[in-house]
Motif scaffolding. Sequence first.
Motif, mmCIF file in Angstrom:
data_model
loop_
_atom_site.group_PDB
_atom_site.id
_atom_site.type_symbol
_atom_site.label_atom_id
_atom_site.label_comp_id
_atom_site.label_asym_id
_atom_site.label_seq_id
_atom_site.Cartn_x
_atom_site.Cartn_y
_atom_site.Cartn_z
ATOM 1 N N ALA A 46 2.786 -7.763 -6.515
ATOM 2 C CA ALA A 46 3.046 -8.147 -5.126
ATOM 3 C C ALA A 46 2.091 -7.366 -4.244
ATOM 4 C CB ALA A 46 4.487 -7.862 -4.727
ATOM 5 N N TRP A 47 1.574 -8.037 -3.199
ATOM 6 C CA TRP A 47 0.678 -7.349 -2.255
ATOM 7 C C TRP A 47 0.796 -7.951 -0.863
ATOM 8 C CZ3 TRP A 47 -2.594 -11.034 -0.384
ATOM 9 C CH2 TRP A 47 -3.143 -12.004 -1.243
ATOM 10 N N ALA A 48 0.285 -7.191 0.102
ATOM 11 C CA ALA A 48 0.292 -7.625 1.500
ATOM 12 C C ALA A 48 -1.067 -7.320 2.106
ATOM 13 C CB ALA A 48 1.379 -6.889 2.280
ATOM 14 N N ASP A 49 -1.598 -8.273 2.844
ATOM 15 C CA ASP A 49 -2.878 -8.098 3.535
ATOM 16 C C ASP A 49 -2.599 -7.964 5.022
ATOM 17 O OD1 ASP A 49 -6.010 -8.397 3.208
ATOM 18 O OD2 ASP A 49 -5.432 -9.565 4.968
ATOM 19 N N THR A 50 -2.817 -6.777 5.556
ATOM 20 C CA THR A 50 -2.442 -6.521 6.947
ATOM 21 C C THR A 50 -3.372 -7.217 7.936
ATOM 22 O OG1 THR A 50 -3.748 -4.468 6.941
ATOM 23 C CG2 THR A 50 -1.418 -4.306 6.367
ATOM 24 N N ARG A 51 -4.589 -7.511 7.520
ATOM 25 C CA ARG A 51 -5.547 -8.134 8.431
ATOM 26 C C ARG A 51 -5.173 -9.593 8.713
ATOM 27 N NH1 ARG A 51 -11.279 -6.815 6.430
ATOM 28 N NH2 ARG A 51 -10.521 -4.733 6.989
ATOM 29 N N SER A 52 -4.735 -10.306 7.682
ATOM 30 C CA SER A 52 -4.420 -11.728 7.825
ATOM 31 C C SER A 52 -2.927 -11.998 7.967
ATOM 32 C CB SER A 52 -4.938 -12.490 6.603
ATOM 33 O OG SER A 52 -4.297 -12.025 5.419
ATOM 34 N N GLY A 53 -2.089 -10.996 7.670
ATOM 35 C CA GLY A 53 -0.647 -11.225 7.699
ATOM 36 C C GLY A 53 -0.142 -12.013 6.512
ATOM 37 N N VAL A 54 -0.896 -11.986 5.407
ATOM 38 C CA VAL A 54 -0.523 -12.726 4.195
ATOM 39 C C VAL A 54 0.100 -11.783 3.182
ATOM 40 C CG1 VAL A 54 -1.435 -14.000 2.196
ATOM 41 C CG2 VAL A 54 -2.280 -14.504 4.506
ATOM 42 N N THR A 55 1.193 -12.213 2.563
ATOM 43 C CA THR A 55 1.770 -11.483 1.435
ATOM 44 C C THR A 55 1.888 -12.425 0.245
ATOM 45 O OG1 THR A 55 4.111 -11.938 1.939
ATOM 46 C CG2 THR A 55 3.074 -10.053 3.039
ATOM 47 N N PHE A 56 1.866 -11.850 -0.944
ATOM 48 C CA PHE A 56 1.810 -12.649 -2.180
ATOM 49 C C PHE A 56 2.599 -11.947 -3.263
ATOM 50 C CE2 PHE A 56 -0.225 -13.009 -6.374
ATOM 51 C CZ PHE A 56 -0.170 -14.382 -6.586
ATOM 52 N N LEU B 46 9.867 -9.270 1.614
ATOM 53 C CA LEU B 46 10.021 -7.868 1.982
ATOM 54 C C LEU B 46 8.701 -7.315 2.521
ATOM 55 C CD1 LEU B 46 11.753 -5.280 2.006
ATOM 56 C CD2 LEU B 46 10.953 -4.847 -0.327
ATOM 57 N N TYR B 47 7.604 -7.588 1.826
ATOM 58 C CA TYR B 47 6.291 -7.151 2.315
ATOM 59 C C TYR B 47 5.959 -7.809 3.654
ATOM 60 C CZ TYR B 47 4.416 -4.477 -1.683
ATOM 61 O OH TYR B 47 4.152 -3.519 -2.639
ATOM 62 N N ALA B 48 6.314 -9.072 3.805
ATOM 63 C CA ALA B 48 6.030 -9.769 5.065
ATOM 64 C C ALA B 48 6.746 -9.101 6.234
ATOM 65 C CB ALA B 48 6.434 -11.241 4.958
ATOM 66 N N ALA B 49 7.980 -8.650 6.000
ATOM 67 C CA ALA B 49 8.731 -7.984 7.063
ATOM 68 C C ALA B 49 8.258 -6.558 7.297
ATOM 69 C CB ALA B 49 10.220 -7.989 6.723
ATOM 70 N N LEU B 50 7.571 -5.984 6.322
ATOM 71 C CA LEU B 50 6.982 -4.657 6.505
ATOM 72 C C LEU B 50 5.768 -4.723 7.427
ATOM 73 C CD1 LEU B 50 6.691 -1.614 5.734
ATOM 74 C CD2 LEU B 50 5.234 -2.389 3.836
ATOM 75 N N ALA C 267 -7.808 -3.923 3.408
ATOM 76 C CA ALA C 267 -6.640 -4.208 4.236
ATOM 77 C C ALA C 267 -5.429 -4.626 3.412
ATOM 78 C CB ALA C 267 -6.969 -5.306 5.253
ATOM 79 N N THR C 268 -5.551 -4.580 2.084
ATOM 80 C CA THR C 268 -4.473 -5.025 1.203
ATOM 81 C C THR C 268 -3.793 -3.840 0.543
ATOM 82 O OG1 THR C 268 -5.685 -7.066 0.735
ATOM 83 C CG2 THR C 268 -3.905 -6.501 -0.757
ATOM 84 N N ILE C 269 -2.473 -3.849 0.551
ATOM 85 C CA ILE C 269 -1.681 -2.837 -0.149
ATOM 86 C C ILE C 269 -0.712 -3.536 -1.092
ATOM 87 C CG2 ILE C 269 -1.818 -1.153 1.730
ATOM 88 C CD1 ILE C 269 1.268 -2.067 2.210
ATOM 89 N N GLY C 270 -0.265 -2.826 -2.116
ATOM 90 C CA GLY C 270 0.721 -3.409 -3.017
ATOM 91 C C GLY C 270 0.840 -2.594 -4.273
ATOM 92 N N TRP C 271 1.464 -3.215 -5.284
ATOM 93 C CA TRP C 271 1.584 -2.531 -6.567
ATOM 94 C C TRP C 271 1.798 -3.585 -7.655
ATOM 95 C CZ3 TRP C 271 0.777 2.605 -5.849
ATOM 96 C CH2 TRP C 271 0.635 3.356 -7.019
ATOM 97 N N PRO C 272 1.035 -3.482 -8.755
ATOM 98 C CA PRO C 272 1.281 -4.357 -9.905
ATOM 99 C C PRO C 272 2.289 -3.726 -10.852
ATOM 100 C CG PRO C 272 -0.700 -3.091 -10.288
ATOM 101 C CD PRO C 272 -0.169 -2.662 -8.938
ATOM 102 N N GLY C 273 2.865 -4.536 -11.711
ATOM 103 C CA GLY C 273 3.798 -4.021 -12.696
ATOM 104 C C GLY C 273 3.277 -4.228 -14.106
#
Length: 353
Positions: free
Chosen positions: A316-326, A246-250, A304-310
């Motif tokens: 889960a997070w996404a790094d917009t600079r590298s296009g990596v999500t985790f 989902l983050y990757a598609a965002l 460059a990283t956005i996300g939220w921990p629980g």
Amino acid sequence: MDLQDQVQRRIDELAGTELGLQVAAYRQGELVVDAVAGDGVTPETLYFAASTGKGASATVANVLVDRGVLDYDRPIVGIWPEFGAHGKDKATLRHVLTHSVGLPALPRGTTRKTLSDQADRLAAAAPWWEPGTKMTYHAETFGVLVGEIVRRATGRTISAVLRDLLTPLGIEENVFFALPGNQRHRLAQLVEPEGAEETFATLAGMFEKIVPRAMQPRAAVLNQPGQLAIEDASSGILTARGIAKLYAALIGEVDGERLVRPESVPVITGPALVAQDELLGNPATLALGYAVGRLGSSADESPATIGWPGMGGSVAWADTRSGVTFALTRTLFDPSGSASAVEIGNLVAKTLC
């Protein structure tokens, strides 16, 4: 040894204490890590991942803005007239997404069963401050408010809108705000670590001003599928692979699909508010519905990283600079957080970002 093997080896080592783990990572829309460890854990196992699910509810709102259904800065009263009570007539979706709308507290006595009834009470409530002037973490009201704004704008539940976004990505059975009855067999049973009672008590005291104790997450409650069948858009029941995709598609393209236009990504993911959390006391840098900064590092260190921990240790997070999500989900529901999520996330970031 490639990254998939490195992650698999490490979570196999951690499984003795963690009991079960899922890890997924995408790079430029390609699944590059898909690893699980622990008895009975598969990539399809669903985990209650607490506030990690806020990334999904924020994404629903941002997609609707990108499609012209919602607007960040149009007053909420335009679609929800009752929301203007007590001087909230100028409050906007931007204020809700940045936890600055001033409604962090659920009404006393709220339970999971009565959560869906709280939108009207929040609309009628006086804000703690003039919307947009201060912030504090809206731990549970975030989902109530975003969910009702989505319902008012579309005439549909946030769960239904989320499913529409997930279906083209093939992950409609991998991210939920409410657990369907036909998916109960996939739910992982959470386990609280020994000695966690004191930590839970401390957190309960800290959050009691905004989250009634009956709403504060405990494994014994969250292991009851009927409790998770109640829609809560502040939380998520999900797989690591699902929320990472989902983050990757965002932030980019996955399987030929994008959730938002490329030019909208910097608007959604850039810093929208920098403030001191009025209740928790920590400095906060927020994008539009996401925290800026990777878990385990500050916004300055990973801007460059956005996300939220629980709560419990998923993330889960996404790094917009590298296009990596985790994403990482776990069986051990640990209120003190997850060193494992930081460690594995840092390994992925060091290799790919």
